[in-house]
Design a protein around this motif. Sequence first.
Motif, PDB file in Angstrom:
ATOM      1  N   ASP A   3       0.965  -1.180  -0.148  1.00 25.39           N
ATOM      2  CA  ASP A   3       0.000  -0.009   0.045  1.00 25.39           C
ATOM      3  C   ASP A   3       0.843   1.319  -0.040  1.00 25.39           C
ATOM      4  N   PHE A   4       0.723   1.969  -0.986  1.00 22.48           N
ATOM      5  CA  PHE A   4       1.744   3.248  -1.319  1.00 22.48           C
ATOM      6  C   PHE A   4       0.910   4.621  -0.890  1.00 22.48           C
ATOM      7  N   THR A   5      -0.120   4.239  -0.267  1.00 18.75           N
ATOM      8  CA  THR A   5      -1.075   5.389   0.205  1.00 18.75           C
ATOM      9  C   THR A   5      -0.256   6.399   0.803  1.00 18.75           C
ATOM     10  N   GLY A   6       0.304   5.935   1.969  1.00 22.55           N
ATOM     11  CA  GLY A   6       1.202   6.803   2.992  1.00 22.55           C
ATOM     12  C   GLY A   6       2.380   7.734   2.381  1.00 22.55           C
ATOM     13  N   ILE A   7       2.858   7.019   1.021  1.00 22.21           N
ATOM     14  CA  ILE A   7       3.958   7.379   0.688  1.00 22.21           C
ATOM     15  C   ILE A   7       3.465   8.764  -0.316  1.00 22.21           C
ATOM     16  N   TYR A   8       2.421   8.283  -0.846  1.00 23.97           N
ATOM     17  CA  TYR A   8       1.835   9.178  -1.818  1.00 23.97           C
ATOM     18  C   TYR A   8       1.500  10.343  -1.085  1.00 23.97           C
ATOM     19  N   LEU A  10       2.464  11.650   1.675  1.00 20.40           N
ATOM     20  CA  LEU A  10       3.832  12.309   2.163  1.00 20.40           C
ATOM     21  C   LEU A  10       4.191  13.178   1.104  1.00 20.40           C
ATOM     22  N   LEU A  11       4.544  12.522  -0.043  1.00 16.42           N
ATOM     23  CA  LEU A  11       4.813  13.179  -1.258  1.00 16.42           C
ATOM     24  C   LEU A  11       4.040  14.321  -1.567  1.00 16.42           C
TER      25      LEU A  11
END
Length: 216
Positions: A3-8, A10-11
């Motif tokens: 799950d890349f939701t957190g990374i997106y 943050l970006l």
Amino acid sequence: MMDFTGIYLLLGVLGLIALGLVALYFLRAYALYQLARAAGMQNPGLAWVPIANQYILGCLCDRAAYYRTGGRWHFNVILPVVGTLGSPFFFYFALEYGYDFAFSAMDYTAITGLQSLLGFAAWVLSTLALYNLFWDYAPGQEGVYTIVSALFAAVAPAILLFLIEITKQTSHKSRTDILKCKCRPVEQLKNIYIILDLLQWYREIKCVIYNCFQPV
């Protein structure tokens, strides 16, 4: 599947912060450029250049301080020098690229303390300088403007300077300007050379201290 939701997220937040910083820099540079041009200063385009824009701000504050006190405060030298030395980016550059030896824990603590002290000095001097500028361009509101600038130093000065510019507030002493604060590139280069000399001097001191504690 990851799950890349957190990374997106943050970006996205970092992108918004970056856009905000760019917008603040643009507002501040544009306001200083217009104020410098209206004041008849030479080379107002330096308002767009880092460090040099502190010189432009210092010239405007010098003129206002002269009207208010009758003395020369030399903010055009103080602001770029102290502001640069008190910047965390300057110390990061010095630590990362200015020296070819490792720092001890005590040494790093001392450098951090020095940077904090210079940063505080830059904040105090900038607040004092801006008070004079607000006194000149926004009479009757200089107290509020100065307090807001001091409490929100990262964003408020740029916004207030831009507000002064777009509302076309002018120096109420502009018709009796007897302090000609000309912004000359040669003088600005001298300020930069002073900063470089201080960095070289500090580097030589650190080398001597480091060599003293080396085993024979």
